[in-house]
Design an enzyme around this catalytic site. Structure first.
Site, PDB file in Angstrom:
ATOM      1  N   HIS A 181      37.519  27.438  53.627  1.00  0.00           N
ATOM      2  CA  HIS A 181      38.212  28.568  52.817  1.00  0.00           C
ATOM      3  C   HIS A 181      37.628  28.685  51.342  1.00  0.00           C
ATOM      4  O   HIS A 181      37.122  27.659  50.838  1.00  0.00           O
ATOM      5  CB  HIS A 181      39.777  28.346  52.589  1.00  0.00           C
ATOM      6  CG  HIS A 181      40.128  27.267  51.936  1.00  0.00           C
ATOM      7  ND1 HIS A 181      40.504  27.508  50.685  1.00  0.00           N
ATOM      8  CD2 HIS A 181      40.454  25.824  52.199  1.00  0.00           C
ATOM      9  CE1 HIS A 181      40.827  26.373  49.971  1.00  0.00           C
ATOM     10  NE2 HIS A 181      40.614  24.952  50.693  1.00  0.00           N
ATOM     11  N   CYS A 182      38.125  29.856  50.714  1.00  0.00           N
ATOM     12  CA  CYS A 182      37.913  29.742  49.259  1.00  0.00           C
ATOM     13  C   CYS A 182      39.069  30.319  48.679  1.00  0.00           C
ATOM     14  O   CYS A 182      40.194  30.248  49.127  1.00  0.00           O
ATOM     15  CB  CYS A 182      36.654  30.527  48.810  1.00  0.00           C
ATOM     16  SG  CYS A 182      36.470  32.209  49.470  1.00  0.00           S
ATOM     17  N   GLU A 183      39.016  30.965  47.422  1.00  0.00           N
ATOM     18  CA  GLU A 183      40.382  31.605  46.798  1.00  0.00           C
ATOM     19  C   GLU A 183      40.866  32.637  48.056  1.00  0.00           C
ATOM     20  O   GLU A 183      42.081  32.472  48.063  1.00  0.00           O
ATOM     21  CB  GLU A 183      39.812  32.316  45.756  1.00  0.00           C
ATOM     22  CG  GLU A 183      41.263  32.753  44.748  1.00  0.00           C
ATOM     23  CD  GLU A 183      40.989  33.205  43.396  1.00  0.00           C
ATOM     24  OE1 GLU A 183      42.065  33.547  42.676  1.00  0.00           O
ATOM     25  OE2 GLU A 183      39.802  33.516  42.997  1.00  0.00           O
ATOM     26  N   TYR A 231      43.109  30.299  49.930  1.00  0.00           N
ATOM     27  CA  TYR A 231      43.734  29.066  49.404  1.00  0.00           C
ATOM     28  C   TYR A 231      45.142  29.936  48.599  1.00  0.00           C
ATOM     29  O   TYR A 231      46.333  29.323  48.772  1.00  0.00           O
ATOM     30  CB  TYR A 231      43.322  28.492  48.194  1.00  0.00           C
ATOM     31  CG  TYR A 231      44.281  27.517  47.219  1.00  0.00           C
ATOM     32  CD1 TYR A 231      44.558  26.282  47.956  1.00  0.00           C
ATOM     33  CD2 TYR A 231      44.709  27.800  45.964  1.00  0.00           C
ATOM     34  CE1 TYR A 231      45.553  25.384  47.213  1.00  0.00           C
ATOM     35  CE2 TYR A 231      45.579  26.901  45.291  1.00  0.00           C
ATOM     36  CZ  TYR A 231      45.982  25.578  45.974  1.00  0.00           C
ATOM     37  OH  TYR A 231      46.712  24.814  45.257  1.00  0.00           O
TER      38      TYR A 231
END
Length: 329
Positions: free
Chosen positions: A234-236, A276
């Protein structure tokens, strides 16, 4: 009566530079060279012309065969006679010891050593074809085709990647799948200042290709494919950085196991849909610290420029490599 060719005979005949070779007939002694070889253009008591063709053949009454060739007569006479008499033996010897014959013998020996199992319909190639067919027709099996996905998936922004919801991510952290999964690694692909500002419990921060390759190399010797070691990227927002690193790890994993397709070190990988941000607002208690720092935070403008510059250099390197590969192939 035997007749030997004299210098006068040779001077009278046309085109002495040609040569006549005889194979002896049935009633001719093979040791009688005069009966075997006669100067060119001579038959009996008269000469005949050989100017009109490169080779003339005839058969005498005793069955001998005459052939006229454009070759020097003098010093090559005895050589051609011997070669004619013993050519059968020489060719036989060459055939037995020639490199081609040796290679054929070696190939035959190699073929004889091949086991019937390697030629059976259930060979490795057939297994690979079976896995490829299964992967192309069944969307619910993991990337090595050995079993179905463990976690429930949802339709995400990236149709080529398996996505899970924040609720499923929380269930994993709560231990709801411990009896089905041996180990879970959450890979956070955000920049370091974002990670330090809040991340999912137990997550690791891998935001560069080199970090992904290091992680893969570190786990390649543990034969992760034999265990259920699940990765969750995942990232932002799980829109760009997370999906890119997901694809990069899978590509490197395939390359590492190219000689053992379809084996993978990490065949079961997921993408946290919404990233996130979506997870934080639903399950803040599962984050450490209980904060969320966006990529565009005003206090980290310099950090953003720094890491974005690195990202551009990585992308440029990928493009150059792609161009070299395209030109090469």
């Amino acid at each position: 009566m035997k007749r030997k060719s004299s210098a006068a005979d040779r001077s009278q005949g046309p085109n002495i530079s040609k040569m006549l070779r005889f194979t002896p007939g049935k009633n001719v002694d093979a040791n009688d060279i005069d009966a075997i070889v006669t100067p060119p253009g001579y038959r009996g008591d008269s000469w005949f012309s050989t100017e009109t063709s490169a080779s003339v053949s005839s058969t005498d009454q005793d069955g001998s065969f005459a052939e006229v060739c454009r070759k020097p007569f003098g010093r090559f006479l005895s050589f051609d006679v011997k070669r004619s008499l013993f050519s059968g033996k020489r060719l036989s010897e060459q055939a037995d010891d020639s490199p081609v014959t040796k290679r054929l013998r070696e190939t035959k020996s190699s073929v004889d050593r091949i086991s019937l199992q390697s030629l059976s319909p259930t060979s490795e190639n057939e297994n690979v074809k079976s896995v490829v067919h299964r992967l192309s027709t069944d969307d619910d099996v993991i990337a090595d085709g050995t079993r179905p996905y463990t976690l429930p998936t949802i339709a995400g922004k990236h149709s080529d990647l398996k996505a899970i919801s924040p609720e499923t991510m929380n269930d994993v952290l709560q231990g709801c799948y411990d009896d089905e999964i041996d180990h879970v690694t959450v890979i956070d692909c955000r920049y370091p200042y974002e990670f330090e500002g809040g991340h999912i419990k137990g997550a690791v921060n891998l935001f560069t290709h080199s970090a992904i390759q290091e992680f893969l190399s570190r786990h390649s010797c543990s034969h992760a494919s034999s265990k259920k070691h699940v990765l969750i990227f995942h990232c932002e927002f799980s829109s760009e950085r997370g999906p890119k690193m997901y694809r990069h790890l899978r590509s490197e994993d395939r390359a590492m196991n190219k000689d053992h397709y379809p084996r993978l070190n990490f065949p079961e990988i997921y993408l946290l849909e919404g990233g996130y941000k979506a997870f934080f607002y639903k399950f803040m208690k599962q984050c450490l610290p209980h904060t969320y720092k966006p990529m565009l935070h005003k206090d980290h403008a310099a950090d953003l420029r720094h890491f974005r510059g690195k990202s551009k250099s990585w992308t440029a390197g990928e493009r150059r490599q792609l161009m070299r590969t395209t030109l090469r192939f």
